[in-house]
Design a protein around this motif. Sequence first.
Motif, PDB file in Angstrom:
ATOM      1  N   THR A   1     -48.196  26.006  -9.865  1.00  0.00           N
ATOM      2  CA  THR A   1     -47.359  26.718 -10.371  1.00  0.00           C
ATOM      3  C   THR A   1     -48.653  27.835 -10.169  1.00  0.00           C
ATOM      4  O   THR A   1     -49.665  27.467 -10.855  1.00  0.00           O
ATOM      5  CB  THR A   1     -47.224  27.255 -11.606  1.00  0.00           C
ATOM      6  OG1 THR A   1     -45.558  25.771 -11.909  1.00  0.00           O
ATOM      7  CG2 THR A   1     -46.663  28.377 -12.797  1.00  0.00           C
ATOM      8  N   ILE A   2     -47.958  29.171  -9.416  1.00  0.00           N
ATOM      9  CA  ILE A   2     -49.760  30.328  -9.554  1.00  0.00           C
ATOM     10  C   ILE A   2     -49.118  31.349 -10.952  1.00  0.00           C
ATOM     11  O   ILE A   2     -48.282  32.315 -11.098  1.00  0.00           O
ATOM     12  CB  ILE A   2     -49.218  30.464  -8.857  1.00  0.00           C
ATOM     13  CG1 ILE A   2     -49.614  29.610  -7.726  1.00  0.00           C
ATOM     14  CG2 ILE A   2     -50.353  31.973  -8.251  1.00  0.00           C
ATOM     15  CD1 ILE A   2     -49.475  29.623  -6.491  1.00  0.00           C
ATOM     16  N   LEU A   3     -50.372  31.551 -11.603  1.00  0.00           N
ATOM     17  CA  LEU A   3     -50.483  33.125 -12.386  1.00  0.00           C
ATOM     18  C   LEU A   3     -51.079  34.301 -11.163  1.00  0.00           C
ATOM     19  O   LEU A   3     -52.311  34.151 -11.082  1.00  0.00           O
ATOM     20  CB  LEU A   3     -50.740  33.134 -13.601  1.00  0.00           C
ATOM     21  CG  LEU A   3     -51.342  34.661 -14.015  1.00  0.00           C
ATOM     22  CD1 LEU A   3     -49.884  35.860 -13.496  1.00  0.00           C
ATOM     23  CD2 LEU A   3     -52.329  34.679 -15.455  1.00  0.00           C
ATOM     24  N   PHE A   4     -50.501  34.960 -10.146  1.00  0.00           N
ATOM     25  CA  PHE A   4     -51.055  36.158  -9.483  1.00  0.00           C
ATOM     26  C   PHE A   4     -51.608  37.426  -9.913  1.00  0.00           C
ATOM     27  O   PHE A   4     -51.036  37.913 -10.209  1.00  0.00           O
ATOM     28  CB  PHE A   4     -50.089  35.777  -8.271  1.00  0.00           C
ATOM     29  CG  PHE A   4     -50.638  36.529  -7.149  1.00  0.00           C
ATOM     30  CD1 PHE A   4     -51.366  36.331  -6.002  1.00  0.00           C
ATOM     31  CD2 PHE A   4     -50.355  37.761  -6.369  1.00  0.00           C
ATOM     32  CE1 PHE A   4     -51.868  36.156  -4.419  1.00  0.00           C
ATOM     33  CE2 PHE A   4     -50.680  38.011  -5.250  1.00  0.00           C
ATOM     34  CZ  PHE A   4     -51.727  37.486  -4.557  1.00  0.00           C
TER      35      PHE A   4
ATOM     36  N   ILE B   1     -51.800  27.194 -11.397  1.00  0.00           N
ATOM     37  CA  ILE B   1     -53.203  27.747 -11.438  1.00  0.00           C
ATOM     38  C   ILE B   1     -53.565  29.602 -10.716  1.00  0.00           C
ATOM     39  O   ILE B   1     -52.435  29.686 -11.312  1.00  0.00           O
ATOM     40  CB  ILE B   1     -53.276  27.447  -8.809  1.00  0.00           C
ATOM     41  CG1 ILE B   1     -53.958  26.068  -9.087  1.00  0.00           C
ATOM     42  CG2 ILE B   1     -54.886  29.027  -8.644  1.00  0.00           C
ATOM     43  CD1 ILE B   1     -54.347  26.483  -7.541  1.00  0.00           C
ATOM     44  N   ILE B   2     -54.407  30.079 -11.565  1.00  0.00           N
ATOM     45  CA  ILE B   2     -54.609  31.668 -12.457  1.00  0.00           C
ATOM     46  C   ILE B   2     -55.061  32.245 -10.935  1.00  0.00           C
ATOM     47  O   ILE B   2     -56.670  31.969 -10.630  1.00  0.00           O
ATOM     48  CB  ILE B   2     -55.347  31.637 -13.241  1.00  0.00           C
ATOM     49  CG1 ILE B   2     -54.348  31.169 -14.161  1.00  0.00           C
ATOM     50  CG2 ILE B   2     -55.475  32.641 -13.445  1.00  0.00           C
ATOM     51  CD1 ILE B   2     -55.517  30.995 -15.661  1.00  0.00           C
TER      52      ILE B   2
ATOM     53  N   VAL C   1     -59.644  20.279   4.760  1.00  0.00           N
ATOM     54  CA  VAL C   1     -58.235  19.915   5.505  1.00  0.00           C
ATOM     55  C   VAL C   1     -57.520  20.963   5.504  1.00  0.00           C
ATOM     56  O   VAL C   1     -56.451  21.751   5.531  1.00  0.00           O
ATOM     57  CB  VAL C   1     -57.809  18.731   5.603  1.00  0.00           C
ATOM     58  CG1 VAL C   1     -56.518  18.499   6.809  1.00  0.00           C
ATOM     59  CG2 VAL C   1     -59.543  18.045   6.825  1.00  0.00           C
ATOM     60  N   ARG C   2     -56.660  20.422   3.724  1.00  0.00           N
ATOM     61  CA  ARG C   2     -56.264  21.583   3.458  1.00  0.00           C
ATOM     62  C   ARG C   2     -56.274  22.221   3.386  1.00  0.00           C
ATOM     63  O   ARG C   2     -55.064  23.350   3.230  1.00  0.00           O
ATOM     64  CB  ARG C   2     -55.559  21.082   1.647  1.00  0.00           C
ATOM     65  CG  ARG C   2     -54.824  19.436   1.495  1.00  0.00           C
ATOM     66  CD  ARG C   2     -54.289  19.082  -0.044  1.00  0.00           C
ATOM     67  NE  ARG C   2     -53.667  18.743  -0.653  1.00  0.00           N
ATOM     68  CZ  ARG C   2     -52.519  18.396  -0.319  1.00  0.00           C
ATOM     69  NH1 ARG C   2     -52.000  19.632  -0.132  1.00  0.00           N
ATOM     70  NH2 ARG C   2     -51.901  16.678  -0.233  1.00  0.00           N
TER      71      ARG C   2
ATOM     72  N   GLU D   1     -48.264  27.827   1.161  1.00  0.00           N
ATOM     73  CA  GLU D   1     -48.036  26.731   2.027  1.00  0.00           C
ATOM     74  C   GLU D   1     -48.946  25.458   0.633  1.00  0.00           C
ATOM     75  O   GLU D   1     -47.926  24.446   0.924  1.00  0.00           O
ATOM     76  CB  GLU D   1     -48.985  26.143   2.836  1.00  0.00           C
ATOM     77  CG  GLU D   1     -48.644  25.086   3.721  1.00  0.00           C
ATOM     78  CD  GLU D   1     -49.260  24.853   4.868  1.00  0.00           C
ATOM     79  OE1 GLU D   1     -49.096  24.216   5.229  1.00  0.00           O
ATOM     80  OE2 GLU D   1     -49.840  26.192   4.677  1.00  0.00           O
ATOM     81  N   LEU D   2     -49.251  25.786  -0.288  1.00  0.00           N
ATOM     82  CA  LEU D   2     -50.682  24.484  -1.289  1.00  0.00           C
ATOM     83  C   LEU D   2     -49.406  24.516  -2.230  1.00  0.00           C
ATOM     84  O   LEU D   2     -48.938  23.515  -2.730  1.00  0.00           O
ATOM     85  CB  LEU D   2     -51.111  24.734  -1.534  1.00  0.00           C
ATOM     86  CG  LEU D   2     -52.736  24.833  -0.296  1.00  0.00           C
ATOM     87  CD1 LEU D   2     -54.062  25.397  -0.766  1.00  0.00           C
ATOM     88  CD2 LEU D   2     -52.567  23.437  -0.174  1.00  0.00           C
TER      89      LEU D   2
END
Length: 350
Positions: free
Chosen positions: A240-243, A209-210, A172-173, A232-233
């Motif tokens: 924290t995101i490594l994009f 999250i990578i 759902v998320r 949104e997440l």
Amino acid sequence: MENDVLLKVEHLKQYFGKNAYRAVDGISFDIKKGEVFGLVGESGCGKTTTGRSIIGLNQITGGKIWFDGTLVNAGPLEFENDIKIARALAKNGGISKEDFAARIAKNKDGLAEVKRFKKRGGFDTRMQMIYQDPVSSLDPRMTVREIIAEGLRIQGETDETVIGQKVGEALVRVGLLPEYADRYPHEFSGGQRQRIGIARAIIMRPSLIIADEIVSALDVSIKAQVINLLNELRRQMNLTILFIAHDLSVVKYFSDRIAVMYYGKIVEMAPSDELFAHPMHPYTRALLSAIPLPDPAYERRRKRFVYDPEKDHNYSKELPVMREVVPGHFVRCNKPEMESFLVQYGGSNA
């Protein structure tokens, strides 16, 4: 270590093969809690290898990786090289016996620490990775429920009711229906498969999250949906995101800071708006000049810059290192280049 830094990478090296191909060659950066850190560059520059090394899929060759203040990985290269240097110095009488013994003991302690990391294996579940190809990264013989719940089962969760509830919440998320849990990956579109990959990552409640080229294989409209979902997440779960990406327009929209890689090294690093407003390294300027815009008039006038290291640099007298040219803006350059960058920067603000 600063309290607001979640991930710290120090002199990361990742070499492969007998000839020690330098996929990643001594890069350093940190990512603050709640930040999106963009890592960009052309194919083969070492972006994905960096992500895989951070999460532990590769045993790193050299350097150290800190996560939330804890050393989570270390490579043996520096320790081995320092032992060789100490022995050479001792052979030529360039170091005392006491200093030699202390240096050898210190490096052997470091090598023992590396061996403990290798023996321990495993991963820190607070770091999760979303892979580039949503087809090959999902097992076609497993249902969506089995794919998303695999991490929970590995961690020891056996209650099927709890597993089913968490899988449903994760679906759902990411904008999918709980009923999809009993289907197989081939029954979904590319965008939906990537959402399943995101669900697999967030079900572990990660801090980092990578995201490895997660929109490169998607259509433009689906690409925007996935980026908006990740944004949104990020807010909902304080991620924290490594994009990792090569699409600079997407990286600019999504990232707080950006690092540009070229042949295994970071050549420029700055806040997103700063990097796009004042690119300094010739390779960064070449990348930015290649961004197309849906404007025929602009496209007719657009000038492409071609990066040629031999022509754009003169390192015969001084080799480049990462330097902070202006606060928060780092460039791999020597002193003469740094002075020219400062002149250009001042001129651009005039």
